[in-house]
Design a protein around this motif. Structure first.
Motif, PDB file in Angstrom:
ATOM      1  N   LYS A  91       0.821  -1.208   0.000  1.00 66.78           N
ATOM      2  CA  LYS A  91       0.000   0.000   0.000  1.00 66.78           C
ATOM      3  C   LYS A  91       0.855   1.258   0.000  1.00 66.78           C
ATOM      4  O   LYS A  91       0.313   2.363  -0.084  1.00 66.78           O
ATOM      5  N   SER A 100      -2.632   4.719  -3.588  1.00 67.43           N
ATOM      6  CA  SER A 100      -2.644   3.343  -3.099  1.00 67.43           C
ATOM      7  C   SER A 100      -4.009   2.755  -3.410  1.00 67.43           C
ATOM      8  O   SER A 100      -5.038   3.366  -3.120  1.00 67.43           O
ATOM      9  N   TYR A 119      -6.263  -1.002  -5.305  1.00 65.77           N
ATOM     10  CA  TYR A 119      -6.605  -2.413  -5.307  1.00 65.77           C
ATOM     11  C   TYR A 119      -6.125  -3.059  -6.606  1.00 65.77           C
ATOM     12  O   TYR A 119      -6.395  -2.561  -7.696  1.00 65.77           O
ATOM     13  N   CYS A 140      -3.688  -1.629 -11.361  1.00 63.79           N
ATOM     14  CA  CYS A 140      -3.796  -1.060 -10.018  1.00 63.79           C
ATOM     15  C   CYS A 140      -4.951  -0.067 -10.021  1.00 63.79           C
ATOM     16  O   CYS A 140      -4.845   1.040 -10.560  1.00 63.79           O
ATOM     17  N   PRO A 163      -8.618   3.911  -5.284  1.00 63.62           N
ATOM     18  CA  PRO A 163      -9.646   3.707  -4.265  1.00 63.62           C
ATOM     19  C   PRO A 163     -10.827   4.664  -4.378  1.00 63.62           C
ATOM     20  O   PRO A 163     -11.819   4.511  -3.661  1.00 63.62           O
ATOM     21  N   PRO A 212      -3.278  -5.626  -2.437  1.00 61.70           N
ATOM     22  CA  PRO A 212      -3.190  -4.178  -2.634  1.00 61.70           C
ATOM     23  C   PRO A 212      -2.119  -3.829  -3.656  1.00 61.70           C
ATOM     24  O   PRO A 212      -1.367  -4.699  -4.118  1.00 61.70           O
ATOM     25  N   LEU A 261      -5.455  -6.388   1.735  1.00 64.12           N
ATOM     26  CA  LEU A 261      -6.486  -5.367   1.858  1.00 64.12           C
ATOM     27  C   LEU A 261      -7.364  -5.673   3.068  1.00 64.12           C
ATOM     28  O   LEU A 261      -7.738  -6.821   3.317  1.00 64.12           O
TER      29      LEU A 261
END
Length: 325
Positions: free
Chosen positions: A154, A167, A169, A186, A189, A228, A284
Motif C-alpha cells: 500500500k 494506493s 486495489y 492497479c 480507491p 493491494p 487489503l
C-alpha cells in the motif's frame, strides 16, 4: 517549451515500457539478454539527458543575459540615488539666492517617482532571478519522474525521493475466461464514473479483484486474501525496469523493491503477465472474508530445455527486482 519536453519524456518512458513488455511476454531471457537491454536503455537515457541538458543550457544562458542587464540597471539606479543624496546634503549649504538656480532634487514628488521606478526594476530583476534559479535546479537534478507499480503493498519504498501517486486495489480479468485481458491493473480507491456508467453491451469485458493463491510463498493465512498495490513516482530517476530472476539491481541502478516473480497458473484459460510482488506483501482490509478469486497470483518456476541450464536450475522459484535510473 517545458510542456513539450515533459511530453517527450513521457513518450520515451511509454516506448521503453512497451518494448520491455512485448519482449518479456511468452519468453525466457538469460542474463546476457537482460544486460543487452539494459545497455540499450542506458544509451537512450544518456542521449535523452544530453539533449535536455543542452536545451536547458540555452535557456539559462538567455536568462543570464537578461539578469546581467537588470543588474546593470540596478547599479545605475543606486548610483543615481547616491548622487541625489549627496546633492540634497549640499542643498542646505547653498546660499538662499542660489537655490532657485538649481533643480530641487529634494522635491518629494520627484524622489517618490524615482523610487517607484527603482522598485519596478527590482521586481523584474527578482522574477528573472527566480527563473534562472529554477533552470539551474532542473539542470542539476533533471526534470525526472520514473513511475512504477509496487504490487502487494500500500506504500512506496523510499519516502524521501518517491511520491505515492495513489494506493489502491489490484484488479484484472477472471482466471477462467479465455478472452480476458492479460494485464494486472492497479485500481484507485476513489473511482469517478463517466457518462456511460449504466450502459449495457452484449459482450463486455470484466474487472475483478485479485487474490494471493500461494499462502506459503506469500505468507498468507489462506487463499482468500486480496492484493493491494501502490503507484509510485521517483523524483530522482527517469527509467524503471522489472528484472526477473534477480534479487538485486545491476551496477548503476537503484533498487525500488525486490520480491517474488508472479503470474497466473499455466493451466488456467486466461492469459496473464509476469509481475514482481513485493517480498513482504500486505493485504487489503476485509479482503479475506470471501474466496472471490478473479485475477490470481501464483509463483513462477523454471523449466530447463529452451531455458538455458545452467545458469538456471530446473523447477526453482524465481525472484525479481524493480530498478530505477
Amino acid at each position: 517549451m517545458f510542456r513539450t519536453v515533459a511530453s517527450n519524456m513521457v513518450s520515451s518512458l511509454w516506448l521503453c515500457y512497451i518494448f520491455l513488455y512485448f519482449s518479456r511476454v511468452g519468453t525466457s531471457r538469460t542474463s546476457d539478454t537482460i544486460q543487452a537491454q539494459l545497455n540499450e536503455l542506458k544509451q537512450e537515457h544518456e542521449e535523452f539527458r544530453r539533449d535536455i541538458t543542452a536545451k536547458f543550457k540555452v535557456e539559462i544562458s538567455t536568462l543570464k543575459h537578461r539578469l546581467n542587464a537588470y543588474k546593470d540597471v540596478q547599479d545605475l539606479m543606486i548610483a543615481d540615488l547616491t548622487r541625489m543624496h549627496k546633492s540634497c546634503m549640499k542643498e542646505s549649504e547653498v546660499p538662499n539666492g542660489e537655490k532657485n538656480k538649481r533643480i530641487l532634487l529634494s522635491d518629494p514628488n520627484y524622489l517618490q517617482n524615482e523610487l517607484h521606478q527603482i522598485q519596478v526594476k527590482l521586481q523584474e530583476y527578482e522574477v528573472v532571478k527566480s527563473e534562472v534559479d529554477a533552470l539551474q535546479t532542473q539542470i542539476t537534478h533533471g526534470d525526472k519522474g520514473a513511475v512504477y507499480v509496487r504490487w502487494g503493498r500500500k506504500d512506496c519504498s523510499d519516502g524521501n525521493t518517491t511520491e505515492l501517486v495513489y494506493s489502491g486495489y489490484t484488479g484484472g480479468s477472471n482466471y477462467q475466461q479465455s478472452g480476458a485481458a492479460a494485464e494486472y491493473v492497479c485500481l484507485p480507491p476513489d473511482p469517478t464514473w463517466g457518462p456511460h456508467k449504466d450502459i449495457r453491451t452484449y459482450a463486455p469485458a470484466y474487472m475483478y479483484g485479485a487474490e494471493y493463491e500461494d499462502p506459503i510463498l506469500f505468507g498468507m493465512p489462506d487463499y482468500k486474501e486480496d492484493v493491494p498495490c501502490a503507484v509510485c513516482r521517483s523524483s530522482t530517476h527517469s527509467t524503471s525496469i522489472m528484472i526477473p530472476a534477480r534479487t538485486s539491481c545491476y551496477p548503476g541502478w537503484k533498487e525500488a523493491y525486490h520480491g517474488i516473480l508472479s503470474a497466473g497458473a499455466y493451466s488456467h484459460s486466461a492469459a496473464t503477465q509476469y509481475v514482481c510482488v513485493d517480498g513482504t506483501p500486505q493485504t487489503l482490509t476485509g479482503g479475506g472474508n470471501t474466496d472471490g478469486n478473479g485475477k490470481l497470483f501464483y509463483q513462477v518456476r523454471t523449466v530447463c530445455g529452451s531455458l538455458q541450464c545452467p545458469p538456471y536450475e530446473n523447477d526453482k522459484v524465481l525472484s525479481c527486482v524493480v530498478c530505477l535510473k
